[in-house]
Enzyme design. Structure first.
Site, short mmCIF file in Angstrom:
data_model
loop_
_atom_site.label_atom_id
_atom_site.label_comp_id
_atom_site.label_asym_id
_atom_site.label_seq_id
_atom_site.Cartn_x
_atom_site.Cartn_y
_atom_site.Cartn_z
N GLN A 63 -2.17 26.51 -45.57
CA GLN A 63 -1.13 27.37 -45.00
C GLN A 63 0.01 26.57 -44.37
O GLN A 63 1.08 27.12 -44.09
CB GLN A 63 -1.75 28.38 -44.02
CG GLN A 63 -2.65 29.40 -44.75
CD GLN A 63 -3.36 30.38 -43.84
OE1 GLN A 63 -2.99 30.56 -42.68
NE2 GLN A 63 -4.41 31.02 -44.37
N HIS A 209 -16.41 34.89 -43.87
CA HIS A 209 -14.99 35.04 -43.57
C HIS A 209 -14.74 35.98 -42.40
O HIS A 209 -13.99 35.66 -41.48
CB HIS A 209 -14.21 35.53 -44.79
CG HIS A 209 -12.74 35.63 -44.51
ND1 HIS A 209 -12.16 36.74 -43.93
CD2 HIS A 209 -11.74 34.74 -44.66
CE1 HIS A 209 -10.86 36.53 -43.76
NE2 HIS A 209 -10.58 35.32 -44.20
N GLU A 237 -9.84 40.14 -34.60
CA GLU A 237 -8.51 39.55 -34.42
C GLU A 237 -7.44 40.63 -34.32
O GLU A 237 -6.46 40.47 -33.60
CB GLU A 237 -8.21 38.61 -35.60
CG GLU A 237 -6.86 37.91 -35.51
CD GLU A 237 -6.57 37.04 -36.71
OE1 GLU A 237 -7.37 37.08 -37.67
OE2 GLU A 237 -5.56 36.31 -36.68
N HIS A 271 -11.16 33.75 -32.86
CA HIS A 271 -10.21 34.74 -32.28
C HIS A 271 -10.89 35.59 -31.19
O HIS A 271 -10.60 35.40 -30.03
CB HIS A 271 -9.55 35.64 -33.34
CG HIS A 271 -8.86 34.88 -34.42
ND1 HIS A 271 -7.88 33.96 -34.17
CD2 HIS A 271 -9.03 34.88 -35.79
CE1 HIS A 271 -7.46 33.44 -35.31
NE2 HIS A 271 -8.14 33.97 -36.30
N ASP A 322 -5.41 27.01 -37.00
CA ASP A 322 -5.47 28.16 -37.91
C ASP A 322 -4.43 28.11 -39.04
O ASP A 322 -4.61 27.41 -40.02
CB ASP A 322 -5.36 29.45 -37.07
CG ASP A 322 -5.70 30.71 -37.85
OD1 ASP A 322 -5.88 30.61 -39.07
OD2 ASP A 322 -5.78 31.79 -37.25
#
Ligand code: NGQ
Ligand code: ZN
Length: 458
Positions: A63, A209, A237, A271, A322
């Site tokens: 990411q 996940h 989250e 989270h 993250d």
């Protein structure tokens, strides 16, 4: 490779507190002795301020390539879920080669920012067309290669993903590259472990996940794949996730986990933004770590984790970068404290005690919790102490942001008033990988990253 190191620091943060004139020797990546109050010996490398390296307990390295490209408002409002669509679109073009190039830059930047270990929450298991890659360990091996090129300690968390929503809902088209059944996932975990076997310092673990992506029986199968290892999961989250979980089970996500999963010190709940005080009291009592990613949580509009209550209940927390929209340990700590100041309209909310330094309190909490989440219980000590890996960071004593600062004021000034320019050197498992704030392979890593990213974005 046998390597010796002897370092000397003007001052260093040891487990018992700040010490001056600290000589540290290490062999084969492990600290042998730490002696405060001594003059440097011939041949010692001399440094300013020594700190232990922090753990980055939650990363999706790829990411990094999307950082800054999702800051335009969509035509129909914007949210975590619209961001996720853009992220999926970006990820759709990433193959093994690209994954390695993006991860190498992210890992090098983590080292430059003071993180010496990373938990890579890895769910990209299949090829661009959604079909399995020929070698089920290939993508893990690419992350391992990126870790090896940078020298960071990698805890790979192969991540199980099977469904698009609670109750076993079918996955969406863009999620097909993540999807496995437990049998195929077990083969990926096995192949990933063999691919990383030669990597020094690579810790083992596994992840589910999220409760959205697994059924209860699948979760139990995933847990069984990490005997003695660490287990991570994204949890609570977004408010929508809490509502969907309530609709599915009558329980909130964290509550469901506490009632149905063997949550203990091996677990990292990532989270936990929308957890209640009662849930967090139990998480604290179970000795699990809450993995906070304050910069990403701000960027994605997740909400504010009730850290003040969790910390006063004795909760353990660690930090993750993250989405890697920014990679900066001090910024994560600062953002965490600032979120609490804004919520409580108060200052120094997360200081551990009256008169305590907020920077020191946050740093030590994240040090202990972060490494707990990346290393199986019983892995040995952490920090600048005999028997721990030599994972260290130095700050420049002469930087203007540190002028006249002593002890905890150094940490407070780095975290609240400094930037990455304060970091001088970083060692990981005894090897100096950052000098003068720059990773030793930065040029090659950046060149490959730039080539790769340009073609991904073309
Ligand atoms: C992820 N990231 O796995 O990259 C997620 C988005 C999801 C964060 N949750 C995907 N921050 O949660 O479904
Ligand atoms: Zn995540």
């Amino acid at each position: 490779m046998y390597a010796m190191a002897s370092l000397w620091f003007e001052s260093a943060l040891l487990p018992q507190g700040w010490a001056r004139d600290v000589r540290l020797t290490a062999a084969d990546g492990l600290i042998e002795r730490v002696l405060p109050g001594v003059a440097p010996a011939d041949g010692d490398e001399r440094h300013g301020i020594g700190l232990p390296g922090l753990a980055n307990l939650h990363s999706h390295a790829f990411q990094r390539g999307l950082a800054g490209l999702t800051e335009r408002r969509g035509s129909d409002g914007d949210s975590f879920w619209t961001w996720r669509e853009l992220m999926y679109r970006f990820l759709g073009r990433i193959g093994p080669e690209e994954l390695e190039a993006l991860a190498a830059l992210a890992f090098a930047e983590m080292l430059e920012a003071g993180f010496t270990g990373v938990g890579e929450f890895h769910y990209l298991h299949h090829d661009r067309d959604g079909r399995p890659v020929a070698d089920p360990g290939e993508l893990a091996a690419r992350l391992g290669a990126a870790a090896a090129a940078t020298g960071i300690g990698l805890t790979l968390l192969p991540t199980f993903y099977a469904h698009g929503g609670f109750g076993g809902a079918p996955p969406g088209e863009r999620q097909r590259r993540f999807i496995n059944d437990p049998g195929r996932f077990a083969r990926i975990v096995e192949a990933s472990r063999s691919a990383l076997r030669a990597l020094p310092g690579a810790g083992g673990g596994v992840a589910a996940h999220s409760l959205r992506a697994v059924t209860p029986s699948e979760l139990a199968e995933v847990v069984a794949l990490a005997p003695g290892g660490v287990i991570h999961i994204h949890i609570a989250e977004q408010l929508r996730e809490v509502d969907d979980c309530l609709a599915w089970s009558g329980r909130r996500p964290v509550q469901w986990m506490l009632e149905n999963a063997p949550v203990d010190e091996r677990w990292c709940l990532v989270h936990a933004t929308h957890a209640t005080a009662a849930e967090l009291e139990q998480v604290a009592a179970r000795d699990a770590v809450v993995g906070l990613c304050p910069v990403t949580e701000s960027n994605l509009g997740d909400g504010i984790f009730p850290a003040a209550g969790f910390v006063s209940a004795g909760g353990r927390l660690g930090l993750g970068t993250d989405s890697n929209v920014r990679i900066d340990a001090a910024e994560e700590l600062r953002t965490l404290e600032y979120s609490q100041r804004l919520a409580h309209r108060a200052r120094n909310v997360l200081a551990a005690a009256p008169e305590a330094s907020t920077g020191r309190s946050l740093f030590e909490a994240a040090l202990a919790g972060g490494w707990q989440a990346l290393r199986p219980p019983g892995s040995g000590p952490v920090g600048l102490v005999a028997g721990a890996p030599l994972d260290a960071v130095t700050l420049l004593r002469d930087h203007p942001s540190l002028t006249g600062r002593h002890g905890d004021e150094t940490l407070d000034s780095w975290i609240f008033a400094g930037d990455r320019g304060l970091i001088d050197c970083v060692w990981c498992a005894g090897v100096r990988v950052v000098s003068g704030g720059r990773h030793r392979n930065r040029e090659a890593i950046v060149a490959r990253y730039a080539r790769t990213l340009r073609s991904l974005l073309a």
